[in-house]
Design a protein around this motif. Structure first.
Motif, PDB file in Angstrom:
ATOM      1  N   HIS A   1       5.526  13.713 -11.809  1.00 28.71           N
ATOM      2  CA  HIS A   1       5.990  13.557 -13.189  1.00 28.71           C
ATOM      3  C   HIS A   1       4.987  14.172 -14.175  1.00 28.71           C
ATOM      4  O   HIS A   1       5.374  14.902 -15.092  1.00 28.71           O
ATOM      5  N   ASP A   2       3.704  13.905 -13.990  1.00 31.41           N
ATOM      6  CA  ASP A   2       2.675  14.472 -14.870  1.00 31.41           C
ATOM      7  C   ASP A   2       2.660  15.998 -14.784  1.00 31.41           C
ATOM      8  O   ASP A   2       2.510  16.679 -15.806  1.00 31.41           O
TER       9      ASP A   2
ATOM     10  N   ASP B   1       2.974  23.876 -17.080  1.00 32.09           N
ATOM     11  CA  ASP B   1       2.238  24.895 -16.327  1.00 32.09           C
ATOM     12  C   ASP B   1       2.932  25.137 -14.985  1.00 32.09           C
ATOM     13  O   ASP B   1       2.856  24.295 -14.091  1.00 32.09           O
ATOM     14  N   PRO B   2       3.617  26.285 -14.829  1.00 35.74           N
ATOM     15  CA  PRO B   2       4.359  26.536 -13.591  1.00 35.74           C
ATOM     16  C   PRO B   2       3.477  26.515 -12.341  1.00 35.74           C
ATOM     17  O   PRO B   2       3.929  26.070 -11.281  1.00 35.74           O
ATOM     18  N   ASP B   3       2.240  26.977 -12.456  1.00 37.04           N
ATOM     19  CA  ASP B   3       1.348  26.959 -11.291  1.00 37.04           C
ATOM     20  C   ASP B   3       0.986  25.532 -10.899  1.00 37.04           C
ATOM     21  O   ASP B   3       0.945  25.193  -9.716  1.00 37.04           O
ATOM     22  N   ASN B   4       0.721  24.697 -11.890  1.00 42.86           N
ATOM     23  CA  ASN B   4       0.419  23.291 -11.631  1.00 42.86           C
ATOM     24  C   ASN B   4       1.622  22.594 -10.996  1.00 42.86           C
ATOM     25  O   ASN B   4       1.471  21.829 -10.035  1.00 42.86           O
ATOM     26  N   ILE B   5       2.818  22.870 -11.519  1.00 39.16           N
ATOM     27  CA  ILE B   5       4.021  22.271 -10.952  1.00 39.16           C
ATOM     28  C   ILE B   5       4.197  22.702  -9.505  1.00 39.16           C
ATOM     29  O   ILE B   5       4.414  21.873  -8.620  1.00 39.16           O
ATOM     30  N   ALA B   6       4.086  24.000  -9.230  1.00 37.65           N
ATOM     31  CA  ALA B   6       4.262  24.511  -7.868  1.00 37.65           C
ATOM     32  C   ALA B   6       3.232  23.906  -6.912  1.00 37.65           C
ATOM     33  O   ALA B   6       3.569  23.504  -5.794  1.00 37.65           O
TER      34      ALA B   6
ATOM     35  N   GLU C   1       0.838  -1.213   0.000  1.00 33.31           N
ATOM     36  CA  GLU C   1       0.000   0.000   0.000  1.00 33.31           C
ATOM     37  C   GLU C   1       0.869   1.258   0.000  1.00 33.31           C
ATOM     38  O   GLU C   1       0.593   2.211  -0.735  1.00 33.31           O
ATOM     39  N   GLN C   2       1.928   1.260   0.795  1.00 32.53           N
ATOM     40  CA  GLN C   2       2.815   2.420   0.842  1.00 32.53           C
ATOM     41  C   GLN C   2       3.579   2.586  -0.471  1.00 32.53           C
ATOM     42  O   GLN C   2       3.739   3.704  -0.956  1.00 32.53           O
ATOM     43  N   GLU C   3       4.029   1.474  -1.045  1.00 30.50           N
ATOM     44  CA  GLU C   3       4.715   1.558  -2.332  1.00 30.50           C
ATOM     45  C   GLU C   3       3.777   2.104  -3.404  1.00 30.50           C
ATOM     46  O   GLU C   3       4.179   2.911  -4.243  1.00 30.50           O
ATOM     47  N   THR C   4       2.533   1.674  -3.367  1.00 31.71           N
ATOM     48  CA  THR C   4       1.536   2.159  -4.326  1.00 31.71           C
ATOM     49  C   THR C   4       1.302   3.657  -4.134  1.00 31.71           C
ATOM     50  O   THR C   4       1.211   4.410  -5.106  1.00 31.71           O
ATOM     51  N   ARG C   5       1.218   4.094  -2.879  1.00 33.95           N
ATOM     52  CA  ARG C   5       1.023   5.518  -2.589  1.00 33.95           C
ATOM     53  C   ARG C   5       2.226   6.336  -3.059  1.00 33.95           C
ATOM     54  O   ARG C   5       2.069   7.411  -3.639  1.00 33.95           O
ATOM     55  N   ASN C   6       3.433   5.797  -2.841  1.00 30.04           N
ATOM     56  CA  ASN C   6       4.640   6.499  -3.292  1.00 30.04           C
ATOM     57  C   ASN C   6       4.666   6.614  -4.811  1.00 30.04           C
ATOM     58  O   ASN C   6       5.004   7.659  -5.359  1.00 30.04           O
ATOM     59  N   ARG C   7       4.297   5.542  -5.495  1.00 28.52           N
ATOM     60  CA  ARG C   7       4.286   5.554  -6.958  1.00 28.52           C
ATOM     61  C   ARG C   7       3.254   6.560  -7.471  1.00 28.52           C
ATOM     62  O   ARG C   7       3.490   7.263  -8.447  1.00 28.52           O
ATOM     63  N   ALA C   8       2.110   6.638  -6.803  1.00 31.72           N
ATOM     64  CA  ALA C   8       1.090   7.609  -7.206  1.00 31.72           C
ATOM     65  C   ALA C   8       1.615   9.041  -7.046  1.00 31.72           C
ATOM     66  O   ALA C   8       1.377   9.898  -7.909  1.00 31.72           O
TER      67      ALA C   8
ATOM     68  N   ALA D   1       9.870   9.102 -18.497  1.00 28.65           N
ATOM     69  CA  ALA D   1      10.380   8.113 -17.551  1.00 28.65           C
ATOM     70  C   ALA D   1      10.562   6.794 -18.296  1.00 28.65           C
ATOM     71  O   ALA D   1       9.589   6.128 -18.638  1.00 28.65           O
ATOM     72  N   GLU D   2      11.802   6.460 -18.591  1.00 31.60           N
ATOM     73  CA  GLU D   2      12.114   5.261 -19.372  1.00 31.60           C
ATOM     74  C   GLU D   2      12.039   4.004 -18.510  1.00 31.60           C
ATOM     75  O   GLU D   2      11.583   2.963 -18.974  1.00 31.60           O
ATOM     76  N   ASP D   3      12.546   4.094 -17.294  1.00 34.56           N
ATOM     77  CA  ASP D   3      12.510   2.992 -16.324  1.00 34.56           C
ATOM     78  C   ASP D   3      12.147   3.571 -14.972  1.00 34.56           C
ATOM     79  O   ASP D   3      12.717   4.586 -14.561  1.00 34.56           O
ATOM     80  N   VAL D   4      11.214   2.945 -14.288  1.00 37.40           N
ATOM     81  CA  VAL D   4      10.843   3.350 -12.935  1.00 37.40           C
ATOM     82  C   VAL D   4      10.828   2.084 -12.084  1.00 37.40           C
ATOM     83  O   VAL D   4      10.128   1.127 -12.407  1.00 37.40           O
TER      84      VAL D   4
END
Length: 147
Positions: free
Chosen positions: A17-18, A24-29, A4-11, A74-77
């Motif tokens: 990443h998205d 969009d600088p506001d979205n990134i911030a 569950e924690q690994e899944t949360r971290n990946r999310a 992201a080529e490899d995660v």
């Protein structure tokens, strides 16, 4: 670490990443504030003297100003325990000032690898290796390889 924690971290990684690929600088911030710990430790050279989330926001401000079409693939995660490792390819077109150089209109394509450590679903620590030499060569800011 639970699945569950690994899944949360990946999310959280996927959200970050998205956001960085949104342009969009506001979205990134906003996303940085949500998925990165305020006192994140960044183990890689950064522009300026900022720390924590402000350093990450500054990096993206600089990159978006210089490469408004920047994309990170992201080529490899690999997710394991409290860490995610991502091998990425960055592309963009030099359309704004970067490292004191005016826009050249040149395209860049370079690699990077990041290791992220998570605490309570947020990025708490980052190690990064970015192929800056390739980027600078493509921009004409460093001599081409003699090989």
């Amino acid at each position: 670490m639970s699945t569950e924690q690994e899944t949360r971290n990946r999310a959280a990684f996927d959200r970050f990443h998205d956001a960085t690929n949104s342009g969009d600088p506001d979205n990134i911030a906003r996303t940085v504030d949500e998925v990165v710990a305020p006192d994140v430790l960044f183990h890689a050279p950064l522009p300026g003297d900022r720390t924590g989330v402000q350093a990450i926001k500054e990096v993206w401000t600089v990159l978006l100003r210089a490469f408004p079409d920047i994309q990170v693939a992201a080529e490899d995660v690999i997710a394991h325990g409290d860490r995610i490792v991502s091998r990425q390819t960055v592309t963009g077109t030099h359309r704004g000032e970067y490292r004191g150089m005016p826009p050249t209109g040149r395209s860049v394509r370079y690699g990077e690898i990041f290791i992220l450590r998570f605490e309570e679903g947020r990025i708490a620590e980052i190690w990064g290796v970015v192929d800056v030499l390739t980027q600078l060569r493509q921009l004409g800011m460093a001599p081409a390889s003699a090989a």
